[in-house]
Design an enzyme around this catalytic site. Structure first.
Site, PDB file in Angstrom:
ATOM      1  N   ASP A 116       0.845  -1.192   0.000  1.00  0.00           N
ATOM      2  CA  ASP A 116       0.000   0.000   0.000  1.00  0.00           C
ATOM      3  C   ASP A 116       0.884   1.246   0.000  1.00  0.00           C
ATOM      4  O   ASP A 116       1.885   1.323   0.716  1.00  0.00           O
ATOM      5  CB  ASP A 116      -0.927   0.001   1.226  1.00  0.00           C
ATOM      6  N   ILE A 117       0.509   2.226  -0.802  1.00  0.00           N
ATOM      7  CA  ILE A 117       1.312   3.443  -0.944  1.00  0.00           C
ATOM      8  C   ILE A 117       1.259   4.304   0.330  1.00  0.00           C
ATOM      9  O   ILE A 117       2.157   5.119   0.561  1.00  0.00           O
ATOM     10  CB  ILE A 117       0.816   4.249  -2.174  1.00  0.00           C
ATOM     11  N   ASN A 149     -12.902  -3.122   2.348  1.00  0.00           N
ATOM     12  CA  ASN A 149     -13.846  -2.039   2.598  1.00  0.00           C
ATOM     13  C   ASN A 149     -14.870  -1.964   1.463  1.00  0.00           C
ATOM     14  O   ASN A 149     -14.543  -2.259   0.320  1.00  0.00           O
ATOM     15  CB  ASN A 149     -13.101  -0.713   2.707  1.00  0.00           C
ATOM     16  N   GLY A 162     -15.403   2.970   3.915  1.00  0.00           N
ATOM     17  CA  GLY A 162     -14.118   3.629   3.730  1.00  0.00           C
ATOM     18  C   GLY A 162     -13.434   3.294   2.424  1.00  0.00           C
ATOM     19  O   GLY A 162     -12.224   3.484   2.277  1.00  0.00           O
ATOM     20  N   HIS A 199     -10.222  -5.039  -3.161  1.00  0.00           N
ATOM     21  CA  HIS A 199      -8.866  -5.322  -2.698  1.00  0.00           C
ATOM     22  C   HIS A 199      -8.926  -5.735  -1.245  1.00  0.00           C
ATOM     23  O   HIS A 199      -9.669  -5.157  -0.452  1.00  0.00           O
ATOM     24  CB  HIS A 199      -7.953  -4.106  -2.871  1.00  0.00           C
ATOM     25  N   LEU A 200      -8.133  -6.741  -0.921  1.00  0.00           N
ATOM     26  CA  LEU A 200      -8.017  -7.199   0.450  1.00  0.00           C
ATOM     27  C   LEU A 200      -6.827  -6.479   1.073  1.00  0.00           C
ATOM     28  O   LEU A 200      -5.694  -6.628   0.614  1.00  0.00           O
ATOM     29  CB  LEU A 200      -7.785  -8.716   0.427  1.00  0.00           C
ATOM     30  N   HIS A 201      -7.114  -5.660   2.091  1.00  0.00           N
ATOM     31  CA  HIS A 201      -6.018  -5.046   2.847  1.00  0.00           C
ATOM     32  C   HIS A 201      -5.439  -6.111   3.780  1.00  0.00           C
ATOM     33  O   HIS A 201      -6.196  -6.771   4.505  1.00  0.00           O
ATOM     34  CB  HIS A 201      -6.545  -3.928   3.751  1.00  0.00           C
TER      35      HIS A 201
HETATM   36  P1  5GP Z   1      -9.711   1.633   0.246  1.00  0.00           P
HETATM   37  O1  5GP Z   1      -9.757   2.974   0.927  1.00  0.00           O
HETATM   38  O2  5GP Z   1     -10.393   1.694  -1.113  1.00  0.00           O
HETATM   39  O3  5GP Z   1     -10.160   0.494   1.084  1.00  0.00           O
HETATM   40  O4  5GP Z   1      -8.173   1.345  -0.001  1.00  0.00           O
HETATM   41  C1  5GP Z   1      -7.473   1.851  -1.078  1.00  0.00           C
HETATM   42  C2  5GP Z   1      -6.009   1.731  -0.730  1.00  0.00           C
HETATM   43  O5  5GP Z   1      -5.247   1.882  -1.913  1.00  0.00           O
HETATM   44  C3  5GP Z   1      -5.532   2.804   0.247  1.00  0.00           C
HETATM   45  O6  5GP Z   1      -5.007   2.179   1.413  1.00  0.00           O
HETATM   46  C4  5GP Z   1      -4.495   3.579  -0.535  1.00  0.00           C
HETATM   47  O7  5GP Z   1      -3.401   3.981   0.249  1.00  0.00           O
HETATM   48  C5  5GP Z   1      -4.073   2.592  -1.616  1.00  0.00           C
HETATM   49  N1  5GP Z   1      -3.674   3.209  -2.857  1.00  0.00           N
HETATM   50  C6  5GP Z   1      -4.327   4.182  -3.534  1.00  0.00           C
HETATM   51  N2  5GP Z   1      -3.660   4.504  -4.652  1.00  0.00           N
HETATM   52  C7  5GP Z   1      -2.551   3.704  -4.675  1.00  0.00           C
HETATM   53  C8  5GP Z   1      -1.462   3.586  -5.609  1.00  0.00           C
HETATM   54  O8  5GP Z   1      -1.381   4.254  -6.622  1.00  0.00           O
HETATM   55  N3  5GP Z   1      -0.516   2.659  -5.299  1.00  0.00           N
HETATM   56  C9  5GP Z   1      -0.574   1.887  -4.176  1.00  0.00           C
HETATM   57  N4  5GP Z   1       0.407   1.018  -3.991  1.00  0.00           N
HETATM   58  N5  5GP Z   1      -1.597   1.973  -3.296  1.00  0.00           N
HETATM   59  C10 5GP Z   1      -2.557   2.887  -3.547  1.00  0.00           C
END
Ligand code: 5GP
Length: 121
Positions: free
Chosen positions: A30-31, A87, A93, A100-102
């Site tokens: 995650d970035i 999420n 959130g 995507h699975l965190h």
């Molecule tokens: P969500 O909020 O949809 O559950 O999670 C999206 C996740 O994707 C966030 O934790 C965010 O930091 C990550 N994310 C968003 N854009 C990028 C990207 O360009 N590269 C990477 N590696 N992660 C990203």
């Protein structure tokens, strides 16, 4: 469905720290990590939200957990424990509309996950 940033990562059009890849899934860091270890496991098939998972996607979604557990074992935190969470939509959130699975690890996780004083009626 429209492309997301994750479609571009799958297509290698933008860089990511990829830690696992097979024919149907991809895992990358995650970035904006929220724990000492924080990576995402995604299907290569674009599915917008949990609500869009079809009967035919059951094996694919299960596979994301198999990949998460395999990486947890290889990276050495499987026994200590971790959180694997997906999420959904605004209140969940979700910000990227490609499921995507965190996978979060490396410190104890809190519960419940919300931080305000929301009272459940
Ligand atoms: P969500 O909020 O949809 O559950 O999670 C999206 C996740 O994707 C966030 O934790 C965010 O930091 C990550 N994310 C968003 N854009 C990028 C990207 O360009 N590269 C990477 N590696 N992660 C990203």
């Amino acid at each position: 469905m429209s492309d997301t940033i994750f479609s571009k990562i799958i297509a290698k059009e933008i860089p990511a720290e990829i830690i696992y890849e097979d024919d149907i899934s991809l895992a990358f860091k995650d970035i904006n990590p929220q724990a000492p270890v924080h990576f995402l496991v995604i299907p290569k098939k674009a599915i917008a939200t949990i609500n869009d998972i079809a009967e035919d996607d059951k094996a694919l979604v299960g596979h994301l957990y198999v990949v998460a557990a395999k990486l947890a074992t290889e990276m050495g935190f499987a026994q200590q424990g971790y959180r694997a969470v997906m999420n959904c939509n605004e209140f969940g959130g979700q910000t990227v509309y490609h499921i995507h699975l965190h996978v979060l690890a490396g410190k104890p996780m809190g519960w419940p996950p919300y931080t305000d004083k929301l009272k459940i009626e």
